[in-house]
Design a protein around this motif. Structure first.
Motif, PDB file in Angstrom:
ATOM      1  N   UNK A  16       0.866  -1.181   0.000  1.00 30.96           N
ATOM      2  CA  UNK A  16       0.000   0.000   0.000  1.00 30.96           C
ATOM      3  C   UNK A  16       0.897   1.222   0.000  1.00 30.96           C
ATOM      4  N   UNK A  17       0.982   1.881  -1.145  1.00 25.69           N
ATOM      5  CA  UNK A  17       1.896   3.008  -1.300  1.00 25.69           C
ATOM      6  C   UNK A  17       1.127   4.325  -1.289  1.00 25.69           C
ATOM      7  N   UNK A  18       1.866   5.415  -1.090  1.00 19.75           N
ATOM      8  CA  UNK A  18       1.232   6.722  -0.989  1.00 19.75           C
ATOM      9  C   UNK A  18       0.797   7.301  -2.317  1.00 19.75           C
ATOM     10  N   UNK A  19       1.292   6.759  -3.418  1.00 18.78           N
ATOM     11  CA  UNK A  19       0.942   7.281  -4.733  1.00 18.78           C
ATOM     12  C   UNK A  19       1.279   6.265  -5.801  1.00 18.78           C
ATOM     13  N   UNK A  20       1.210   6.672  -7.053  1.00 17.84           N
ATOM     14  CA  UNK A  20       1.504   5.765  -8.140  1.00 17.84           C
ATOM     15  C   UNK A  20       2.983   5.379  -8.140  1.00 17.84           C
ATOM     16  N   UNK A  21       3.232   4.109  -8.347  1.00 15.26           N
ATOM     17  CA  UNK A  21       4.581   3.568  -8.286  1.00 15.26           C
ATOM     18  C   UNK A  21       4.910   2.917  -9.624  1.00 15.26           C
ATOM     19  N   UNK A  22       6.092   3.190 -10.136  1.00 16.57           N
ATOM     20  CA  UNK A  22       6.561   2.545 -11.359  1.00 16.57           C
ATOM     21  C   UNK A  22       6.915   1.098 -11.062  1.00 16.57           C
ATOM     22  N   UNK A  23       6.472   0.201 -11.934  1.00 23.40           N
ATOM     23  CA  UNK A  23       6.733  -1.226 -11.733  1.00 23.40           C
ATOM     24  C   UNK A  23       7.886  -1.654 -12.626  1.00 23.40           C
ATOM     25  N   UNK A  24       8.944  -2.150 -12.022  1.00 25.35           N
ATOM     26  CA  UNK A  24      10.114  -2.589 -12.763  1.00 25.35           C
ATOM     27  C   UNK A  24       9.832  -3.933 -13.444  1.00 25.35           C
ATOM     28  N   UNK A  25      10.513  -4.168 -14.556  1.00 26.57           N
ATOM     29  CA  UNK A  25      10.238  -5.326 -15.405  1.00 26.57           C
ATOM     30  C   UNK A  25      10.271  -6.642 -14.653  1.00 26.57           C
ATOM     31  N   UNK A  26      11.243  -6.803 -13.765  1.00 26.28           N
ATOM     32  CA  UNK A  26      11.411  -8.103 -13.114  1.00 26.28           C
ATOM     33  C   UNK A  26      10.269  -8.452 -12.167  1.00 26.28           C
ATOM     34  N   UNK A  76       9.449   5.781  -5.476  1.00 29.97           N
ATOM     35  CA  UNK A  76       8.727   6.036  -6.724  1.00 29.97           C
ATOM     36  C   UNK A  76       8.634   4.807  -7.611  1.00 29.97           C
ATOM     37  N   UNK A  77       9.496   3.817  -7.355  1.00 32.08           N
ATOM     38  CA  UNK A  77       9.479   2.566  -8.114  1.00 32.08           C
ATOM     39  C   UNK A  77       9.341   1.409  -7.136  1.00 32.08           C
ATOM     40  N   UNK A  78       8.757   0.314  -7.612  1.00 27.11           N
ATOM     41  CA  UNK A  78       8.526  -0.831  -6.739  1.00 27.11           C
ATOM     42  C   UNK A  78       9.841  -1.392  -6.204  1.00 27.11           C
ATOM     43  N   UNK A  79      10.890  -1.321  -7.019  1.00 27.71           N
ATOM     44  CA  UNK A  79      12.194  -1.801  -6.554  1.00 27.71           C
ATOM     45  C   UNK A  79      12.637  -1.023  -5.323  1.00 27.71           C
ATOM     46  N   UNK A  80      12.423   0.288  -5.322  1.00 30.63           N
ATOM     47  CA  UNK A  80      12.788   1.100  -4.182  1.00 30.63           C
ATOM     48  C   UNK A  80      11.970   0.757  -2.950  1.00 30.63           C
ATOM     49  N   UNK A  81      10.693   0.473  -3.158  1.00 33.86           N
ATOM     50  CA  UNK A  81       9.845   0.073  -2.021  1.00 33.86           C
ATOM     51  C   UNK A  81      10.373  -1.204  -1.381  1.00 33.86           C
ATOM     52  N   UNK A  82      10.786  -2.154  -2.216  1.00 35.47           N
ATOM     53  CA  UNK A  82      11.270  -3.425  -1.687  1.00 35.47           C
ATOM     54  C   UNK A  82      12.632  -3.281  -1.017  1.00 35.47           C
ATOM     55  N   UNK A  83      13.454  -2.346  -1.509  1.00 38.30           N
ATOM     56  CA  UNK A  83      14.744  -2.111  -0.858  1.00 38.30           C
ATOM     57  C   UNK A  83      14.539  -1.703   0.595  1.00 38.30           C
ATOM     58  N   UNK A  84      13.467  -0.962   0.857  1.00 38.36           N
ATOM     59  CA  UNK A  84      13.194  -0.490   2.209  1.00 38.36           C
ATOM     60  C   UNK A  84      12.246  -1.421   2.969  1.00 38.36           C
ATOM     61  N   UNK A  85      11.990  -2.587   2.422  1.00 38.72           N
ATOM     62  CA  UNK A  85      11.148  -3.581   3.088  1.00 38.72           C
ATOM     63  C   UNK A  85      12.030  -4.729   3.576  1.00 38.72           C
TER      64      UNK A  85
END
Length: 256
Positions: A16-26, A76-85
């Motif tokens: 659940x993110x605060x805004x639209x997130x770019x989804x990386x290919x992988x 801003x990208x899903x990869x970044x969200x996962x880095x902080x998860x």
């Protein structure tokens, strides 16, 4: 608020993110919809934190990630969200862990090729794909899971430079410790050596004793249930052939 669900390692992660997130290919192959989440991860800005703080519930089902608003671009990208998860911690709470390994299917079941960087994990996986029609599910970081019906290995979005990130899984038939050599030979591995070698190939926060203890318990159970072989090999089809012989015999796993 944007909700994104991914199926990773047999678990459904809902972000659940605060805004639209770019989804990386992988991550695209791991999208899922209409499934109840096993893990809910909420991201929100918070002026009271210095940079980023995470809190994980004891059962690993709820995660809160709070971050200082000025670093919002990191998410801003899903990869970044996962880095902080804290994915490794969450997986351990669900009896799973990342193993640096190439995962392939085979007529025997799932095979995990592991070892030090550059030892030839990708090469052996490619040999099975080329000569035995195996599917390479993941080329770098597979997920090993203890489930009710046994041990399974899953593909993950983390594929390194291999380019193989498939949403698929297989029962684990064997774990193969690779060594480069001038011959192709399969030998047994004692449980103590198998533990030491595999421990070094697991992604883990070693500063957290609780996580280390959980991993040690899982590895002990894994090694008692799944054969671990050493394959001294050259980068040719004969390595596939000698491993096939060992898998058919199924007699090389030591318990001492």
């Amino acid at each position: 608020m944007q909700n994104i669900s991914l199926s990773i390692g047999g678990l459904v992660f809902q972000f659940a993110t605060g805004g639209n997130v770019t989804v990386d290919t992988e991550f695209t192959p791991f999208f899922c919809t209409g499934e109840n989440p096993d893990v809910c991860i909420a991201f929100r800005p918070d002026d009271s934190v210095d940079e980023c703080e995470t809190a994980v519930s004891p059962d690993g089902a709820a995660v809160q990630v709070r971050y200082y608003p000025r670093i919002e671009g990191h998410f801003a990208a899903l990869r970044g969200c996962l880095i902080h998860t804290p994915v490794e911690q969450i997986l351990l709470l669900h009896h799973r862990f990342f193993l640096h390994a190439s995962l392939v299917t085979s007529p025997f079941g799932g095979l995990l090729f592991t070892g030090d960087s550059g030892v030839g994990k990708s090469t052996q996986a490619e040999l099975w794909r080329e000569h035995r029609g195996s599917e390479i599910i993941n080329g770098d970081r597979a997920i090993v899971a203890k489930e009710e019906n046994g041990w399974r290995a899953y593909g993950s979005p983390y594929a390194g430079s291999s380019g193989y990130f498939v949403r698929a899984d297989a029962p684990i038939r064997a774990i193969i410790l690779l060594e480069q050599a001038q011959e192709n030979r399969v030998t047994a591995v004692s449980t103590s050596e198998a533990f030491k070698k595999l421990f070094l190939q697991v992604s883990l926060n070693h500063s957290q004793p609780e996580q280390v203890n959980r991993l040690c318990d899982l590895l002990t159970e894994l090694i008692s249930a799944v054969p671990v072989y050493r394959l001294r090999c050259m980068p040719d089809v004969r390595a596939v052939q000698v491993l096939e012989v060992a898998l058919r015999k199924g007699e090389l796993h030591e318990t001492g």
